[in-house]
Structures are given as structure tokens and as C-alpha cells.
Design a protein around this motif. Structure first.
Motif, short mmCIF file in Angstrom:
data_model
loop_
_atom_site.label_atom_id
_atom_site.label_comp_id
_atom_site.label_asym_id
_atom_site.label_seq_id
_atom_site.Cartn_x
_atom_site.Cartn_y
_atom_site.Cartn_z
N GLY A 249 9.52 -42.92 13.22
CA GLY A 249 8.93 -43.61 14.21
C GLY A 249 8.65 -43.23 16.02
N LEU A 250 8.83 -42.59 16.62
CA LEU A 250 9.41 -42.99 18.53
C LEU A 250 8.14 -42.42 18.29
CD1 LEU A 250 13.48 -43.32 18.42
CD2 LEU A 250 11.06 -45.11 18.89
N PRO A 251 8.00 -42.75 20.21
CA PRO A 251 7.09 -41.63 20.77
C PRO A 251 7.97 -40.64 21.40
CG PRO A 251 6.60 -43.77 21.70
CD PRO A 251 7.44 -44.42 20.21
N ARG A 252 7.08 -39.55 21.51
CA ARG A 252 7.42 -38.73 22.84
C ARG A 252 7.00 -38.10 23.75
NH1 ARG A 252 13.61 -38.05 20.84
NH2 ARG A 252 14.36 -36.68 19.63
N ILE A 253 6.93 -37.51 24.79
CA ILE A 253 6.23 -37.27 25.45
C ILE A 253 6.67 -36.10 26.48
CG2 ILE A 253 5.14 -39.84 25.67
CD1 ILE A 253 6.42 -40.04 28.45
N MET A 254 7.53 -35.59 26.07
CA MET A 254 8.37 -34.10 27.13
C MET A 254 8.69 -33.57 26.15
SD MET A 254 8.39 -34.82 30.45
CE MET A 254 9.15 -33.10 31.51
N SER A 255 8.26 -33.17 25.45
CA SER A 255 8.51 -32.26 23.89
C SER A 255 7.21 -30.36 24.14
CB SER A 255 8.08 -32.35 22.92
OG SER A 255 8.46 -33.75 22.57
N THR A 256 6.03 -30.55 25.53
CA THR A 256 5.30 -29.24 25.00
C THR A 256 5.06 -29.07 26.93
OG1 THR A 256 3.52 -31.01 25.32
CG2 THR A 256 4.14 -30.19 23.18
N GLU A 257 4.82 -28.06 27.11
CA GLU A 257 4.61 -27.69 28.53
C GLU A 257 3.45 -28.01 29.49
OE1 GLU A 257 2.70 -23.58 30.75
OE2 GLU A 257 2.78 -23.29 29.14
N GLN A 258 2.61 -29.09 28.14
CA GLN A 258 1.74 -29.89 29.09
C GLN A 258 2.40 -31.59 28.84
OE1 GLN A 258 -1.76 -29.46 28.81
NE2 GLN A 258 -1.45 -31.42 30.04
N ASP A 259 3.43 -31.46 28.44
CA ASP A 259 3.94 -32.71 28.90
C ASP A 259 4.89 -32.91 30.09
OD1 ASP A 259 3.51 -34.01 27.02
OD2 ASP A 259 5.02 -33.78 25.52
N HIS A 260 4.66 -31.54 30.08
CA HIS A 260 5.91 -30.96 31.44
C HIS A 260 4.77 -30.66 33.00
CE1 HIS A 260 8.86 -31.32 28.86
NE2 HIS A 260 10.04 -30.35 29.91
N ALA A 261 3.41 -30.79 32.25
CA ALA A 261 2.54 -30.53 33.13
C ALA A 261 2.13 -31.55 33.68
CB ALA A 261 1.61 -29.63 33.23
N ASP A 262 1.86 -32.69 33.00
CA ASP A 262 1.50 -33.95 33.14
C ASP A 262 2.73 -34.52 34.21
OD1 ASP A 262 -0.84 -34.08 31.45
OD2 ASP A 262 0.33 -34.67 29.77
N LEU A 263 3.80 -34.29 33.82
CA LEU A 263 5.39 -34.74 34.43
C LEU A 263 5.20 -34.89 36.30
CD1 LEU A 263 7.59 -36.35 35.39
CD2 LEU A 263 8.35 -33.63 34.65
N VAL A 264 4.52 -33.45 36.31
CA VAL A 264 4.92 -33.38 37.64
C VAL A 264 3.42 -33.52 38.73
CG1 VAL A 264 6.24 -30.99 37.60
CG2 VAL A 264 3.52 -30.87 37.22
N ARG A 265 2.21 -33.99 37.73
CA ARG A 265 1.35 -34.43 38.26
C ARG A 265 1.25 -36.26 39.03
NH1 ARG A 265 -1.80 -29.89 34.60
NH2 ARG A 265 -2.14 -31.93 33.52
N ALA A 266 1.22 -36.53 37.73
CA ALA A 266 1.94 -37.88 37.64
C ALA A 266 2.00 -38.09 39.07
CB ALA A 266 2.92 -38.06 36.17
N VAL A 267 2.94 -37.97 39.59
CA VAL A 267 4.03 -38.05 41.02
C VAL A 267 3.75 -36.82 41.92
CG1 VAL A 267 4.99 -39.41 43.19
CG2 VAL A 267 4.47 -40.33 40.07
N ASP A 268 3.14 -36.26 41.94
CA ASP A 268 2.12 -35.11 42.98
C ASP A 268 3.56 -34.55 44.53
OD1 ASP A 268 1.86 -32.39 42.90
OD2 ASP A 268 0.48 -32.37 43.54
N LEU A 269 4.86 -34.87 43.98
CA LEU A 269 6.09 -34.72 45.37
C LEU A 269 6.67 -33.48 44.85
CD1 LEU A 269 6.52 -38.61 46.13
CD2 LEU A 269 5.19 -37.16 47.43
N PRO A 270 7.45 -32.82 45.61
CA PRO A 270 9.18 -31.74 45.66
C PRO A 270 9.50 -32.85 44.66
CG PRO A 270 7.20 -31.18 47.38
CD PRO A 270 7.48 -33.00 47.49
N ALA A 271 10.24 -33.90 44.54
CA ALA A 271 11.40 -34.53 44.60
C ALA A 271 10.55 -34.85 42.87
CB ALA A 271 11.44 -35.73 45.14
N ASN A 272 9.59 -34.45 42.53
CA ASN A 272 9.51 -34.78 41.53
C ASN A 272 9.62 -33.70 40.41
OD1 ASN A 272 9.15 -36.30 39.02
ND2 ASN A 272 6.29 -36.61 39.30
#
Length: 405
Positions: A249-272
Motif C-alpha cells: 500500500g506504499l507509494p512508489r515514485i521511481m519505477s518508470t522512465e517517466q519517473d526518472h525524467a521527472d527527477l532530472v527536471r525537478a531540479v535541473d542541475l548536472p549534480a542531480n
């Protein structure tokens, strides 16, 4: 591609000497003894570096700590409760201390409660070795009948529920306890130290946190740590969910390509950036690993190269850890995409053109069957995986490739 190896510290059954004989170039480790949420001290970091730098005889190993895995994110940060602000400050301090000690790559994950989940840690293979396995029916038995989570039955299809009911009806107490132990092993601080009531408490704490809210908390975390990492010259890389779908019943937010694309867009820095784990993401048939590397490769800072064999076409189905070149992910195609990305980085003058990878997990074979190693981290099974991956890498990078008729 830089060849690295995960090491769990001086008590690891696989020694520094073993790593050196395996031919690795760098070490992946963490300060597992530091409580989650506390800052890593420079003294503790340098102690671990010194341990890696020496063989059992005291002679120099020539190895160095190159990748942190993991600098854990506390549950307070994920929930934005309790001491979460202090924990973020401690996280920033740890990053500063790691930078002062010359370590640049930091892997972490944002999975609520669970780090990884398997139902069998020693599943027997036809050749006599063993591997880790996730059996969706066994997991339904655990969730519905052993944990007795409210609403658990609705998380599974009628077919899986019926199979779980039938399996539980003939499961003796020894098998029940083994299943509980296997699942608990993937919990932070698990391996027998967390009880089912403890797990219920953790799940209850997430009752009001859905996927959208957890993602917002994740982005808040990134906004506070990624700029610090950027300033320090570090590379953060988030590990995907394992397995890549909701559990308990726990949420998951790093399971798909879209999740990974959202990650890098969230803070658009090379370190992220991203830890591209072929085994975790490969448990879903709809994840295109070579394509993800091509499309998101500029932000991939670390690679876990392992393979799984899916046992059904379901998005959330059973799977087991396969040989590194024999699972459902086309490892040669994935590594070709990695080599292409590295060539682009060299052409652009990037200092991080060589992406560290490690042969993640491995089957227990030969003398591994007699050792008591961390689940998934045998010596010989990983050495076999590294040798296979090294062969592919050498061929892909060889000047003769492409000129053979």
C-alpha cells in the motif's frame, strides 16, 4: 566504464583482497553503522577509506572508495515529519564531508520503508546454484495472511488471492517464518531486527501520504541537497524502486522512465542524476533499458548491471535474479548505449566521461554456497558477472569493432 564492487565493510565475508583479485578498479561502500539521519563525520569517512586502502597483509591495495551506496534518506525526510529538517541539514553536512575526502558520487533511494523486497533469498536453480527471487504469490501470502495488513487482499488480483489462500493453507510455521524473515531482510535495519508490529507502525505512518505527496517531498529534498552537491562538485544518483511497483500500500515514485525524467527536471542541475539499475527496472517489461540510457544518459552517474528473468508478462509479477547476460534485459544493447554516452561525454570534454558500474547481485555458485555473504552479494557469482560484463565492455570499446566484415 569504470569497474567497481560493492563492499559492506570489514565484516564483509568478501574481503579487500578478494576485490583486488577480482580486478575491480574502485569500491562502492557506505557507513552502515551510522544511524540514519545522523551526519557522517570526516573521521569515519577516512577510517573507511583507510580500510579499503590496505590488503589483509597490510600492503597497499591500490583501491579507493569511489562511490557511496548509500547515503540513506530518513523516513522523517520522506514523510516531512519529526526531525526531517535536521536530517536534511545533516545530509548536507555529510555531502560536504564526503567532498572534503575526495568522494564524488553518492547513490541513495527514496523508497518508503522498503529498501528492496524478495520472498526467497536462496531459490534453487537447475544448475544447483541459488539466487534471490520475488514470488508474487508468496508476497501475497505475507501481506494478506502473515502481516494481515488492512486492505491487503484488494492489492492483488482475484487469481493471485486464490493462489495465496491455497498456498497459505498448506504452509507450515517454519515456512511462514522463513518468508517473514526473507521479506524483513529488505527493510532498513532488517535482518531480524524489525518485527511485524514494527512494520505495521511504519505503514500506518504513511497512511496519508500518496504518490503525489511523496513526489512533492522528494522534490523538496532535491531542492535542498542538489544545489549543495552541485557547488561541491558531487554527483547525486537516485536508485529506482525495487521491485518497480507499489508494495504494502506504499507509494512508489521511481519505477518508470517517466519517473526518472521527472527527477532530472525537478531540479535541473548536472549534480542531480540517476543510478540506472538494470535489475530493478528490468523487472517491468515496459521499461526499455537501452532506450532509457540513450534518452537520459547525460544524467546517469552510476550503473547497476544485473539481470532478472521475468516469470510472467504482468507489470507486477514474479521474477528471479538471472545470469548477467541471460535475463530479459538485452545487456549488450544497454552497454552499447553506455559506451555511446561515454564517447559523447569525452567529445564534450566532461570530466565524468567514465561512468562507474558494478556487477550488481549475483547467483550463489561453487564456494559461494558455503559462505555467509550479504544476500545477493556472493564473491564468485559477482566475479562471474563482472567477467562477462568486462568481456562485453572490452569488445564494444575495441577499435576493431565495426570493421569486421
Amino acid at each position: 566504464m569504470r569497474q567497481t564492487w560493492r563492499w559492506f565493510g570489514p565484516h564483509d565475508a568478501v574481503s579487500v583482497d578478494d576485490m583486488l583479485q577480482a580486478g575491480v578498479q574502485g569500491v562502492v561502500t557506505a557507513l552502515h553503522h551510522v544511524p540514519v539521519g545522523e551526519a557522517w563525520s570526516i573521521e569515519a569517512i577516512r577510517t573507511r577509506q583507510a580500510q579499503i586502502a590496505r590488503m589483509g597483509s597490510g600492503a597497499p591495495s591500490g583501491l579507493a572508495w569511489e562511490v557511496v551506496e548509500s547515503l540513506p534518506v530518513s523516513e522523517d525526510i520522506k514523510k516531512q515529519q519529526g526531525h526531517w529538517k535536521a536530517h536534511i541539514a545533516h545530509y548536507q553536512t555529510s555531502l560536504r564531508h564526503l567532498a572534503r575526502c575526495g568522494i564524488e558520487v553518492v547513490c541513495y533511494n527514496f523508497m518508503p520503508v522498503l529498501d528492496w523486497t524478495r520472498t526467497d533469498l536462496g531459490w534453487r536453480l537447475p544448475h544447483g546454484g541459488t539466487c534471490m527471487r520475488f514470488d508474487v504469490v508468496d508476497f501475497a501470502v505475507f501481506d494478506i495472511h502473515l502481516l494481515r495488513r488492512p486492505g491487503a487482499a484488494e492489492s492483488f488480483s482475484p487469481e493471485i488471492r486464490a493462489q495465496a489462500d491455497a498456498r497459505f493453507a498448506v504452509m507450515d510455521t517454519t515456512r511462514q517464518q522463513a518468508l517473514i524473515t526473507n521479506v524483513i531482510c529488505g527493510l532498513p535495519g532488517g535482518a531480524g531486527r524489525m518485527s511485524l508490529p514494527d512494520l505495521h507502525g511504519h505503514l500506518q505512518a504513511y497512511r496519508d501520504i500518496d504518490e503525489q505527496r511523496l513526489r512533492r517531498h522528494f522534490h523538496d529534498f532535491l531542492e535542498q541537497v542538489a544545489p549543495v552537491a552541485q557547488q561541491l562538485g558531487l554527483r547525486l544518483c537516485c536508485h529506482p524502486d525495487d521491485p518497480p511497483w507499489p508494495l504494502l500500500g506504499l507509494p512508489r515514485i521511481m519505477s518508470t522512465e517517466q519517473d526518472h525524467a521527472d527527477l532530472v527536471r525537478a531540479v535541473d542541475l548536472p549534480a542531480n542524476g540517476i543510478t540506472l539499475c538494470a535489475g530493478s527496472l528490468g523487472a517491468r517489461a515496459d521499461n526499455d533499458l537501452p532506450g532509457m540510457m540513450r534518452r537520459l544518459g547525460e544524467r546517469v552517474h552510476f550503473l547497476h548491471l544485473r539481470n532478472v528473468r521475468r516469470e510472467s508478462n504482468a507489470v507486477s509479477g514474479s521474477f528471479h535474479e538471472a545470469e548477467h547476460l541471460a535475463g530479459d534485459t538485452d545487456m549488450v544493447a544497454l552497454m552499447a548505449a553506455v559506451v555511446a554516452e561515454e564517447q559523447q561525454r569525452r567529445a564534450a570534454g566532461r570530466l565524468d566521461h567514465s561512468i562507474p558500474f558494478r556487477p550488481d547481485h549475483g547467483q550463489n555458485i561453487l564456494d559461494d554456497l558455503k559462505r555467509q555473504t550479504q544476500p545477493g552479494y556472493p564473491a564468485i557469482g559477482r566475479l562471474r558477472g563482472l567477467a562477462e560484463l568486462r568481456g562485453v565492455m572490452t569488445a564494444l570499446e575495441h577499435s576493431a569493432v565495426g570493421r569486421v566484415a
